[in-house]
Scaffold this active site. Structure first.
Site, PDB file in Angstrom:
ATOM      1  CB  THR A 132      -0.890  -0.016   1.271  1.00  0.00           C
ATOM      2  OG1 THR A 132      -1.471   1.262   1.443  1.00  0.00           O
ATOM      3  CG2 THR A 132      -0.092  -0.324   2.532  1.00  0.00           C
ATOM      4  CG  ASP A 133      -1.160   4.994  -0.904  1.00  0.00           C
ATOM      5  OD1 ASP A 133      -1.712   4.301  -0.027  1.00  0.00           O
ATOM      6  OD2 ASP A 133      -1.741   5.931  -1.496  1.00  0.00           O
ATOM      7  CD  GLU A 134      -3.492   3.341   4.157  1.00  0.00           C
ATOM      8  OE1 GLU A 134      -3.464   3.321   5.391  1.00  0.00           O
ATOM      9  OE2 GLU A 134      -4.513   3.119   3.499  1.00  0.00           O
ATOM     10  CE1 TYR A 157      -3.209  -2.734   5.601  1.00  0.00           C
ATOM     11  CE2 TYR A 157      -3.247  -0.387   5.089  1.00  0.00           C
ATOM     12  CZ  TYR A 157      -3.237  -1.709   4.668  1.00  0.00           C
ATOM     13  OH  TYR A 157      -3.234  -1.997   3.319  1.00  0.00           O
ATOM     14  CE  LYS A 161       0.242  -4.664   2.846  1.00  0.00           C
ATOM     15  NZ  LYS A 161      -0.100  -6.008   2.285  1.00  0.00           N
TER      16      LYS A 161
HETATM   17  P1  NAD Z   1      -9.459  -7.520   2.071  1.00  0.00           P
HETATM   18  O1  NAD Z   1      -9.466  -7.224   3.531  1.00  0.00           O
HETATM   19  O2  NAD Z   1     -10.690  -7.240   1.263  1.00  0.00           O
HETATM   20  O3  NAD Z   1      -9.102  -9.057   1.831  1.00  0.00           O
HETATM   21  C1  NAD Z   1      -8.054  -9.701   2.498  1.00  0.00           C
HETATM   22  C2  NAD Z   1      -8.130 -11.177   2.188  1.00  0.00           C
HETATM   23  O4  NAD Z   1      -7.056 -11.823   2.907  1.00  0.00           O
HETATM   24  C3  NAD Z   1      -9.431 -11.849   2.658  1.00  0.00           C
HETATM   25  O5  NAD Z   1      -9.913 -12.715   1.678  1.00  0.00           O
HETATM   26  C4  NAD Z   1      -9.015 -12.605   3.916  1.00  0.00           C
HETATM   27  O6  NAD Z   1      -9.800 -13.762   4.160  1.00  0.00           O
HETATM   28  C5  NAD Z   1      -7.564 -12.957   3.599  1.00  0.00           C
HETATM   29  N1  NAD Z   1      -6.765 -13.178   4.808  1.00  0.00           N
HETATM   30  C6  NAD Z   1      -6.687 -12.377   5.912  1.00  0.00           C
HETATM   31  N2  NAD Z   1      -5.905 -12.944   6.845  1.00  0.00           N
HETATM   32  C7  NAD Z   1      -5.448 -14.117   6.322  1.00  0.00           C
HETATM   33  C8  NAD Z   1      -4.588 -15.140   6.796  1.00  0.00           C
HETATM   34  N3  NAD Z   1      -4.050 -15.092   8.020  1.00  0.00           N
HETATM   35  N4  NAD Z   1      -4.328 -16.186   5.982  1.00  0.00           N
HETATM   36  C9  NAD Z   1      -4.875 -16.254   4.750  1.00  0.00           C
HETATM   37  N5  NAD Z   1      -5.719 -15.343   4.250  1.00  0.00           N
HETATM   38  C10 NAD Z   1      -6.002 -14.271   5.031  1.00  0.00           C
HETATM   39  O7  NAD Z   1      -8.205  -6.724   1.497  1.00  0.00           O
HETATM   40  P2  NAD Z   1      -8.016  -5.965   0.120  1.00  0.00           P
HETATM   41  O8  NAD Z   1      -8.546  -4.590   0.261  1.00  0.00           O
HETATM   42  O9  NAD Z   1      -8.465  -6.834  -0.993  1.00  0.00           O
HETATM   43  O10 NAD Z   1      -6.427  -5.848   0.093  1.00  0.00           O
HETATM   44  C11 NAD Z   1      -5.625  -6.889  -0.477  1.00  0.00           C
HETATM   45  C12 NAD Z   1      -4.171  -6.492  -0.394  1.00  0.00           C
HETATM   46  O11 NAD Z   1      -3.939  -5.275  -1.068  1.00  0.00           O
HETATM   47  C13 NAD Z   1      -3.686  -6.278   1.052  1.00  0.00           C
HETATM   48  O12 NAD Z   1      -2.378  -6.789   1.156  1.00  0.00           O
HETATM   49  C14 NAD Z   1      -3.695  -4.763   1.209  1.00  0.00           C
HETATM   50  O13 NAD Z   1      -2.725  -4.347   2.141  1.00  0.00           O
HETATM   51  C15 NAD Z   1      -3.334  -4.329  -0.211  1.00  0.00           C
HETATM   52  N6  NAD Z   1      -3.840  -3.010  -0.597  1.00  0.00           N
HETATM   53  C16 NAD Z   1      -5.162  -2.687  -0.415  1.00  0.00           C
HETATM   54  C17 NAD Z   1      -5.624  -1.427  -0.835  1.00  0.00           C
HETATM   55  C18 NAD Z   1      -7.075  -1.044  -0.691  1.00  0.00           C
HETATM   56  O14 NAD Z   1      -7.432   0.125  -0.980  1.00  0.00           O
HETATM   57  N7  NAD Z   1      -7.975  -1.927  -0.312  1.00  0.00           N
HETATM   58  C19 NAD Z   1      -4.722  -0.518  -1.400  1.00  0.00           C
HETATM   59  C20 NAD Z   1      -3.388  -0.888  -1.570  1.00  0.00           C
HETATM   60  C21 NAD Z   1      -2.952  -2.141  -1.166  1.00  0.00           C
HETATM   61  P1  TYD Z   2     -10.806   3.900   4.363  1.00  0.00           P
HETATM   62  O1  TYD Z   2     -11.758   3.488   3.264  1.00  0.00           O
HETATM   63  O2  TYD Z   2     -10.917   3.239   5.692  1.00  0.00           O
HETATM   64  O3  TYD Z   2      -9.339   3.754   3.758  1.00  0.00           O
HETATM   65  P2  TYD Z   2      -7.909   4.259   4.376  1.00  0.00           P
HETATM   66  O4  TYD Z   2      -8.073   4.626   5.782  1.00  0.00           O
HETATM   67  O5  TYD Z   2      -7.056   3.048   4.191  1.00  0.00           O
HETATM   68  O6  TYD Z   2      -7.500   5.402   3.501  1.00  0.00           O
HETATM   69  O7  TYD Z   2     -10.965   5.459   4.598  1.00  0.00           O
HETATM   70  C1  TYD Z   2     -10.826   6.386   3.523  1.00  0.00           C
HETATM   71  C2  TYD Z   2     -10.921   7.786   4.099  1.00  0.00           C
HETATM   72  O8  TYD Z   2     -12.272   7.993   4.579  1.00  0.00           O
HETATM   73  C3  TYD Z   2     -10.039   8.013   5.307  1.00  0.00           C
HETATM   74  O9  TYD Z   2      -9.571   9.365   5.273  1.00  0.00           O
HETATM   75  C4  TYD Z   2     -10.963   7.814   6.504  1.00  0.00           C
HETATM   76  C5  TYD Z   2     -12.301   8.286   5.975  1.00  0.00           C
HETATM   77  N1  TYD Z   2     -13.503   7.606   6.535  1.00  0.00           N
HETATM   78  C6  TYD Z   2     -14.581   8.373   6.997  1.00  0.00           C
HETATM   79  O10 TYD Z   2     -14.547   9.621   6.975  1.00  0.00           O
HETATM   80  N2  TYD Z   2     -15.688   7.714   7.472  1.00  0.00           N
HETATM   81  C7  TYD Z   2     -15.754   6.347   7.527  1.00  0.00           C
HETATM   82  O11 TYD Z   2     -16.776   5.805   8.023  1.00  0.00           O
HETATM   83  C8  TYD Z   2     -14.646   5.578   7.026  1.00  0.00           C
HETATM   84  C9  TYD Z   2     -14.677   4.080   7.063  1.00  0.00           C
HETATM   85  C10 TYD Z   2     -13.541   6.251   6.541  1.00  0.00           C
END
Ligand code: NAD
Ligand code: TYD
Length: 351
Positions: A132-134, A157, A161
């Site tokens: 992630t960019d975070e 988080y 990561k």
């Molecule tokens: P998500 O939470 O929707 O899904 C995570 C998946 O991992 C689920 O299917 C869960 O069952 C599985 N999982 C969790 N713990 C596990 C374990 N111990 N063993 C096996 N499987 C397990 O997440 P997402 O949003 O699809 O993110 C996927 C990846 O991309 C993550 O690594 C996240 O850090 C990265 N990412 C997400 C975003 C975003 O905006 N969602 C952005 C950048 C990077």
């Molecule tokens: P989120 O979707 O949780 O992603 P991330 O924290 O990884 O960026 O949140 C996106 C943005 O929205 C973040 O600035 C937090 C804000 N947010 C709210 O204002 N209300 C909410 O209920 C949630 C879940 C997030």
């Protein structure tokens, strides 16, 4: 060419799009989805491809070292695309331990298993870590994260990561494990669990519930449509250079409040409500502790080296996303009928 690829976290939001893309596009690859099925993992996300011959599901918890080693004995993987993670910042504030176990120890278990199997022949092997960019921390008003930006994670988080990224680089540097990392901005689109901002707001607007906006709604995120992330992962997997990092972003910064207002306008139209109805649901709530102000990604390396670019314009992507959630009410209702209401009460009652 035949390949056997382990995709971890394939039942989650982004993972399900990656699994579907690879299963459909590469019929000679065997795609093994290793997922623990936590609250965020949902096999319903994969019903379209679950019967394909080149797809297998293996319920696996990456925290369990032996289970990971067993999986690597059962299949002769030549690549891993690692997405499994605990992924929600708010949950990492209430329960950091789960993030340490899955995101750090789970990743190390996968690195060890890959190294153990591949150490005598790294040819055509790849450990591709999705991050992630975070990890770069929080930006002020100016600038963007590049691949050279120093790590400065601020939440449990992002710290977990960042740790996993460091371990991947350490295995690559010390043991020669062929690895690539990509760091992506905030994803949105179908299949996202309604704890994240966009699906949570869609669900609340639909049900005439308050839309919780943290603080003043001034935080900025760079949003990317999930299929654009999956297409970037495909390109990097096939054409990325071993040892490199690629930033992926939508070049699409939105202040949270402006995003919610746009979403309200789309929802009013889709639900045939009078203009201005949904925005009355906006409710300012207590801010997230340590809330990162702004993320923005410079993805020029990926665009120049691999010719990637994101496709839908944000309003269009958001409309597609709203259409999906409104058409998939059963998917949403099954999720919010379970533990979700307990989570929601716990997370939002004190705000
Ligand atoms: P998500 O939470 O929707 O899904 C995570 C998946 O991992 C689920 O299917 C869960 O069952 C599985 N999982 C969790 N713990 C596990 C374990 N111990 N063993 C096996 N499987 C397990 O997440 P997402 O949003 O699809 O993110 C996927 C990846 O991309 C993550 O690594 C996240 O850090 C990265 N990412 C997400 C975003 C975003 O905006 N969602 C952005 C950048 C990077
Ligand atoms: P989120 O979707 O949780 O992603 P991330 O924290 O990884 O960026 O949140 C996106 C943005 O929205 C973040 O600035 C937090 C804000 N947010 C709210 O204002 N209300 C909410 O209920 C949630 C879940 C997030």
């Amino acid at each position: 060419m035949k390949r056997t690829i382990l995709i971890t976290g394939g039942a989650g939001f982004i993972g399900s799009h990656v699994v579907k893309r690879f299963v459909r596009k590469y019929s000679s690859y065997l795609i093994v989805n290793g997922d623990k099925l936590t609250y965020a993992g949902n096999l319903e996300n994969l019903t379209d491809i679950e019967k394909e011959k080149n797809y297998k599901f293996e319920k696996t918890d990456i925290i369990e070292k032996q289970a990971v080693l067993d999986l690597f004995e059962k299949y002769d993987f030549d690549a891993v695309i690692h997405l499994a993670a605990e992924s929600h910042v708010d949950r990492s504030i209430t329960d950091p331990d789960a993030f340490v176990f899955t995101n750090i120890i789970g990743t190390v278990n996968l690195l060890n298993a890959s190294l153990n199997k591949w150490k005598n022949d790294f040819e055509r092997k790849l450990f591709y870590h999705i991050s992630t960019d975070e990890v770069y921390g929080s930006l002020g008003k100016e600038g963007q994260f590049t691949e050279k930006t120093s790590y400065d994670p601020k939440s449990p988080y992002s710290a977990s990561k960042a740790s996993s990224d460091h371990m991947v680089r350490a295995y690559s540097h010390t043991f020669g494990l062929p690895a690539i990392i990509s760091n992506c901005s905030n994803n949105y689109g179908p299949n996202q669990f309604p704890e994240k901002l966009i699906p949570l707001a869609i669900n609340n607007i639909k049900n005439n519930k308050p839309i919780p906006v943290y603080g003043k709604g001034e935080n900025i995120r760079d949003w990317i449509y999930v299929e654009d992330h999956a297409s970037a992962i495909d390109l990097i997997f096939h054409g990325g250079k071993i040892g490199e990092t690629y930033n992926i972003g939508g070049n699409n910064e939105w202040k949270n409040l402006d995003l919610i207002l746009l979403l309200c306008r789309i929802m009013d139209k889709k639900l045939n409500r009078a203009a201005g109805t949904s925005e009355k649901l906006i409710t300012y709530v207590k801010d997230r502790p340590g809330h990162d102000l702004r993320y923005a990604i410079d993805s020029s390396k990926l665009q120049t080296e691999l010719g990637w670019s994101p496709i839908p314009e944000f309003a269009q992507g958001l409309e597609k996303t709203v259409d999906w959630y409104l058409a998939n009410t059963k998917w949403l209702e099954r999720i919010i009928s379970g533990d979700y209401s307990k989570y929601y009460d716990k997370m939002y009652s004190g705000r």
